[in-house]
Design an enzyme around this catalytic site. Structure first.
Site, PDB file in Angstrom:
ATOM      1  N   SER A  10       0.831  -1.196   0.000  1.00  0.00           N
ATOM      2  CA  SER A  10       0.000   0.000   0.000  1.00  0.00           C
ATOM      3  C   SER A  10       0.873   1.256   0.000  1.00  0.00           C
ATOM      4  CB  SER A  10      -0.948  -0.044   1.201  1.00  0.00           C
ATOM      5  OG  SER A  10      -1.896   0.992   1.160  1.00  0.00           O
TER       6      SER A  10
ATOM      7  N   ASP B 176      -5.110  -4.377  -2.351  1.00  0.00           N
ATOM      8  CA  ASP B 176      -4.185  -3.914  -1.313  1.00  0.00           C
ATOM      9  C   ASP B 176      -3.396  -5.061  -0.690  1.00  0.00           C
ATOM     10  OD1 ASP B 176      -2.961  -2.812   0.905  1.00  0.00           O
ATOM     11  OD2 ASP B 176      -4.617  -1.484   1.360  1.00  0.00           O
TER      12      ASP B 176
END
Length: 494
Positions: free
Chosen positions: A167, A309
């Site tokens: 991320s 993610d």
């Protein structure tokens, strides 16, 4: 110390404070229950004597008796948590002597051992000592803290050649791993950072948790396109020599997460890897990865799969990084707001620290059990179930390494991960990352000193071996060119 503007200023204050509290005396006393001081003193004296006498074979024998990162307990983090400006002088002296011995072995001074044998020894030593990696957690808008951590390490020339991110941590890893040292010199200038921050300060205002919009998707794509060159992992490694790793999680259930890098996925394009690792469910749609094919053209990588993610399933891919690069020492910058309340900065706990760790671990286990129940088959809303499945996955992971760098504020509202940050807030986060790193600098310097020197020596020896092989080939070719042609057989002569 809290108001220091640079590491050198912080270190001067730390040394003065250590002296005022008598900790310089603690550093000078060799005896301690924290490590085997007698063994370290004995090995130090042996190595120094053999090196000064030019006894190469004897020195190699002593080095082969034991060369690794925790010889006689010198890797014990408790040794680095007492004084602010360093550890026992004996430990520092031993590490420096070990480096000098390795340099001597690799040098022309030791001329009764072949270059190939020196290279083989240093390779074995590097394997035993291991390597270090910097792990940057998922973070949302807290990724600016990572930028401060990386900046502090880079300024001290201690940025590990292996970095991993998920991320927001992936963005910082990619930023560093796709730019040359000269480019990073400009990027880390305060004026440049403030200019970029002011340009992007409002970008997160376009995001809303659990709601995706084309405008926010385009904004994040434009940001990555501007900050990150359009290169593959292999191309980035060739350009910088840094091994960057980006975690991505599968959008579909019953699939495995992946760690994208120049080893396992060299042709994958970094920009799409970043988009995937930043695709927080409900905010950004799953991403199809792209790769450069044999013609140099872009094409879909695993076109039937989409990715989200990376922090959802593998925030800190410690096992995978260990297996790929032989890493056994991890420096972790941890800003994951779900994990922060439950992680400890140091592994060694005393007194009430033991009670606090037990309380945090118990709370974490109860929350993990609760999220699994809510995310089960009886969940009344799919969106809520998905959220709790993600939270369960996050809570079940490991979030610490050997050296952990944490922000001063340990509690953050996960729902504000994508909230708007002002320019001053962002600059404060970058500075917080630097200041949180400064107390760890000496521990990192000492614990990575030998592995960094081995990497340098091996690189120089390998160049020498290549040059020697090339010179030998050229000499053989020239000799063949000078040799007169063979006489023709008599049967062919008129």
């Amino acid at each position: 110390m809290d108001n220091a503007e640079s590491y050198s200023e912080w270190r001067d204050i730390a040394q003065a404070l250590d002296e005022s509290q008598g900790l310089d005396y603690w550093r000078a006393i060799e005896r301690s229950q924290l490590y085997d001081f007698a063994t370290i003193r004995d090995r130090l004296d042996q190595m120094r004597e053999l090196r000064n006498d030019g006894n190469g074979p004897g020195l190699l024998y002593v080095l082969n008796e034991g060369i690794h990162g925790n010889t006689a307990g010198i890797g014990n983090m408790a040794l680095y948590g007492r004084a602010r400006s360093g550890t026992k002088f004996l430990v520092e002296e031993y590490i420096e002597e070990l480096v000098q011995c390795l340099r001597y072995v690799a040098s022309d001074q030791l001329n009764n051992i072949s270059l190939a044998d020196k290279h083989e020894f240093l390779q074995r030593a590097s394997h035993c000592v291991g390597r270090s990696a910097l792990m940057l957690s998922g973070s949302g808008s807290l990724f600016y803290f990572h930028l401060g951590v990386v900046k502090a390490l880079w300024e001290q020339d201690m940025l590990p050649p292996i970095m991993s991110g998920a991320s927001g941590g992936a963005l910082v890893s990619a930023l560093v791993g796709t730019h040359t040292r000269d480019e990073l010199t400009a990027i880390f200038q305060p004026e440049y950072i403030r200019f970029e921050v002011e340009k992007e300060a409002g970008i997160l205002s376009r995001f809303s948790l659990f709601r995706s919009s084309p405008l926010s998707q385009k904004a994040i794509r434009d940001l990555f396109d501007r900050l990150i060159p359009d290169v593959s992992f292999h191309e980035a490694y060739q350009r910088t020599g840094l091994n960057i790793n980006i975690s991505v999680a599968p959008a579909e259930r019953h699939q495995n997460s992946r760690l994208l890098n120049a080893v396992a996925s060299p042709n994958v394009m970094i920009r799409e890897a970043l988009l995937a690792s930043s695709a927080f469910p409900g905010v950004f749609p799953p991403v199809t990865l792209m790769a450069r094919n044999q013609k140099g053209e872009r094409q879909a990588f695993l076109p039937t799969r989409k990715w989200i993610d990376g922090s959802v399933s593998d925030d800190l891919p410690i096992r995978r990084v260990s297996r790929l690069y032989g890493v056994n020492h991890f420096i972790v910058s941890q800003t994951n707001p779900v994990a922060l309340p439950f992680v400890e900065e140091e592994k060694v706990q005393r007194g009430w620290g033991i009670v606090r760790r037990a309380f945090r671990n118990t709370t974490r286990e109860w929350l993990l059990a609760g999220t699994k129940l809510v995310a089960g088959p009886g969940s009344f809303r799919p969106g809520v179930a998905q959220l709790f499945r993600m939270t369960s996955s996050v809570l079940a992971q490991t979030y610490t390494g050997d050296i952990n760098i944490l922000p001063p504020n340990r509690f953050h509202n996960p729902l504000r991960l994508l909230s708007t940050r002002s320019t001053e807030e962002i600059m404060d986060m970058i500075q917080a990352g630097e200041r949180a790193t400064w107390p760890k600098i000496e521990a990192i310097r000492l614990q990575t000193r030998v592995s960094r020197e081995l990497d340098r020596l091996l690189s120089e020896l390998e160049r020498s071996l290549v040059d020697r092989a090339s010179a030998s080939t050229n000499a053989s070719t020239n000799a063949s060119a000078r040799r007169p042609p063979a006489a023709k057989p008599m049967s062919h002569m008129a």
